[in-house]
Design a protein around this motif. Structure first.
Motif, PDB file in Angstrom:
ATOM      1  N   UNK A   1       0.758  -1.319   0.187  1.00 23.60           N
ATOM      2  CA  UNK A   1      -0.301   0.464  -0.039  1.00 23.60           C
ATOM      3  C   UNK A   1       0.825   1.490   0.183  1.00 23.60           C
ATOM      4  N   UNK A   2       1.826   0.778   0.791  1.00 17.64           N
ATOM      5  CA  UNK A   2       2.371   2.651   0.886  1.00 17.64           C
ATOM      6  C   UNK A   2       3.573   3.023  -1.015  1.00 17.64           C
ATOM      7  N   UNK A   3       4.453   1.371  -1.459  1.00 14.03           N
ATOM      8  CA  UNK A   3       4.623   1.985  -2.725  1.00 14.03           C
ATOM      9  C   UNK A   3       3.881   1.978  -3.625  1.00 14.03           C
ATOM     10  N   UNK A   4       2.874   1.293  -3.602  1.00 13.76           N
ATOM     11  CA  UNK A   4       1.735   1.382  -4.735  1.00 13.76           C
ATOM     12  C   UNK A   4       0.502   2.311  -5.193  1.00 13.76           C
ATOM     13  N   UNK A   5       0.015   1.901  -4.015  1.00  7.54           N
ATOM     14  CA  UNK A   5      -1.535   3.635  -3.521  1.00  7.54           C
ATOM     15  C   UNK A   5      -1.760   4.159  -2.898  1.00  7.54           C
ATOM     16  N   UNK A   6      -2.522   4.888  -3.306  1.00  9.61           N
ATOM     17  CA  UNK A   6      -2.541   6.220  -2.760  1.00  9.61           C
ATOM     18  C   UNK A   6      -3.272   5.918  -1.854  1.00  9.61           C
ATOM     19  N   UNK A   7      -4.312   7.239  -0.990  1.00 12.29           N
ATOM     20  CA  UNK A   7      -5.705   7.076  -0.265  1.00 12.29           C
ATOM     21  C   UNK A   7      -6.341   8.473   0.010  1.00 12.29           C
ATOM     22  N   UNK A   8      -7.141   8.747  -0.318  1.00 10.36           N
ATOM     23  CA  UNK A   8      -7.903  10.267  -0.063  1.00 10.36           C
ATOM     24  C   UNK A   8      -9.461   9.802   0.476  1.00 10.36           C
ATOM     25  N   UNK A   9      -9.432  10.417   1.521  1.00 13.50           N
ATOM     26  CA  UNK A   9     -10.720  10.220   2.320  1.00 13.50           C
ATOM     27  C   UNK A   9     -11.720  10.729   3.328  1.00 13.50           C
ATOM     28  N   UNK A  10     -12.363  11.181   3.254  1.00 17.88           N
ATOM     29  CA  UNK A  10     -13.289  12.374   3.333  1.00 17.88           C
ATOM     30  C   UNK A  10     -12.864  13.114   5.238  1.00 17.88           C
ATOM     31  N   UNK A  11     -12.558  11.972   5.603  1.00 18.74           N
ATOM     32  CA  UNK A  11     -11.533  12.655   6.517  1.00 18.74           C
ATOM     33  C   UNK A  11     -10.309  12.635   5.741  1.00 18.74           C
ATOM     34  N   UNK A  12      -9.299  13.755   6.666  1.00 20.90           N
ATOM     35  CA  UNK A  12      -8.135  14.532   5.773  1.00 20.90           C
ATOM     36  C   UNK A  12      -7.277  13.647   6.263  1.00 20.90           C
TER      37      UNK A  12
ATOM     38  N   UNK B   1      -1.096  11.287  -1.659  1.00 22.42           N
ATOM     39  CA  UNK B   1      -1.719  10.149  -2.439  1.00 22.42           C
ATOM     40  C   UNK B   1      -1.167   9.950  -3.557  1.00 22.42           C
ATOM     41  N   UNK B   2      -0.362  11.559  -4.244  1.00 26.10           N
ATOM     42  CA  UNK B   2       0.235  11.607  -5.432  1.00 26.10           C
ATOM     43  C   UNK B   2       1.472  11.272  -5.527  1.00 26.10           C
ATOM     44  N   UNK B   3       1.969  11.763  -3.996  1.00 28.05           N
ATOM     45  CA  UNK B   3       3.479  11.559  -3.701  1.00 28.05           C
ATOM     46  C   UNK B   3       4.210  10.434  -4.087  1.00 28.05           C
ATOM     47  N   UNK B   4       3.678   9.266  -4.090  1.00 29.29           N
ATOM     48  CA  UNK B   4       4.355   8.070  -4.730  1.00 29.29           C
ATOM     49  C   UNK B   4       4.735   7.653  -5.516  1.00 29.29           C
ATOM     50  N   UNK B   5       3.774   8.483  -6.509  1.00 29.69           N
ATOM     51  CA  UNK B   5       3.704   7.878  -7.952  1.00 29.69           C
ATOM     52  C   UNK B   5       2.825   6.360  -8.135  1.00 29.69           C
ATOM     53  N   UNK B   6       2.076   6.208  -7.338  1.00 28.08           N
ATOM     54  CA  UNK B   6       1.138   5.420  -6.951  1.00 28.08           C
ATOM     55  C   UNK B   6       0.580   4.669  -8.169  1.00 28.08           C
ATOM     56  N   UNK B   7       0.064   3.096  -8.150  1.00 22.69           N
ATOM     57  CA  UNK B   7      -0.608   2.583  -9.401  1.00 22.69           C
ATOM     58  C   UNK B   7      -2.357   3.264  -9.311  1.00 22.69           C
ATOM     59  N   UNK B   8      -2.920   3.015  -8.545  1.00 26.77           N
ATOM     60  CA  UNK B   8      -4.202   3.407  -7.978  1.00 26.77           C
ATOM     61  C   UNK B   8      -3.850   4.450  -6.730  1.00 26.77           C
TER      62      UNK B   8
END
Length: 257
Positions: free
Chosen positions: A98-109, A170-177
């Motif tokens: 998750x840290x390397x390949x996924x980014x998350x954006x939630x309702x709670x920041x 969420x974008x900083x790691x250049x995630x796949x998703x």
């Protein structure tokens, strides 16, 4: 566009999906108290696409997102991120993935109040022991309009600015998703539109893949495809959605989530 079996179920074609679920079931509880949140879900989400996930309350939207993102483990079935099968991975391996390949954006920041904007954005890199590319950080901050706020703390920012920080993180790691769980739910209409535009640009300009749970037909209108869930199953999908068409389909499914 979702790839489909002849029976109407989505199916992944090798090498083309950012995320794929195959015969995924998720059951909470046991015996008479068991609740089936996902029921034999099979779908492939293409790389470089924006997919919105909608459905009535209790339809399985959040469970779908959590299973697809490796935050929860299916009771049965297979989830793949790119070519990686998440089945059988322990929590340590899933956390690393998750840290390397996924980014998350939630309702709670979910920002750290003691860290400034730049530090919050680069937190995933520090957690994984990865050196920060300063040029990339500058580019990301410029893209989300926070260059002048890099050294402000969350309490000094508006809600919309805090969500921009979350998107930059969420974008900083250049995630796949990038997975979004109601990312505009706590924002006013104008600010929410700005956040959705940033997610849309991530797809169109840098080829990211975005999967977003939302209850808002207007938000869903920014996506390439909308997946409609009902009773733990994919009830329908809609390509090139508009807010009006999405709202009409949701009314048929039983209203807003």
């Amino acid at each position: 566009m979702l790839l489909q079996h002849k029976d109407g179920q989505g199916t992944p074609a090798p090498g083309t999906e950012a995320v794929s679920l195959t015969s995924v079931r998720k059951v909470y509880g046991k015996g008479a108290a068991a609740v089936t949140a996902l029921d034999d879900v099979t779908v492939g989400i293409p790389r470089g696409s924006f997919t919105a996930v909608m459905g009535p309350s209790g339809s399985g939207k959040s469970t779908f997102l959590h299973c697809a993102a490796g935050l929860d483990t299916p009771t049965s079935g297979t989830v793949r991120l790119g070519g990686t099968d998440l089945s059988g991975m322990n929590e340590v391996k899933l956390t690393e993935l998750r840290r390397a390949r996924v980014g998350f954006v939630f309702q709670a920041f979910n920002l750290v109040s003691s860290l400034d904007v730049a530090q919050n954005v680069t937190l995933p890199l520090r957690l994984s022991g990865t050196r920060t590319d300063k040029r990339w950080l500058e580019e990301i901050l410029a893209r989300v309009g926070l260059t002048e706020r890099a050294h402000h703390r969350p309490a000094q920012l508006s809600g919309g600015q805090q969500q921009r920080v979350a998107i930059a993180r969420a974008l900083i790691t250049r995630p796949e998703v990038i997975f979004g769980d109601e990312p505009t739910g706590a924002l006013d209409t104008v600010t929410g539109r700005d956040v959705l535009t940033l997610l849309r640009q991530a797809v169109d300009e840098t080829g990211q893949t975005v999967v977003m749970v939302t209850h808002d037909p207007v938000a869903a209108g920014y996506a390439d495809t909308v997946l409609f869930l009902a009773d733990g199953r994919i009830a329908d999908s809609m390509a090139k959605p508009s807010a009006d068409r999405v709202a009409e389909r949701m009314a048929v499914l039983g209203g807003r989530a």
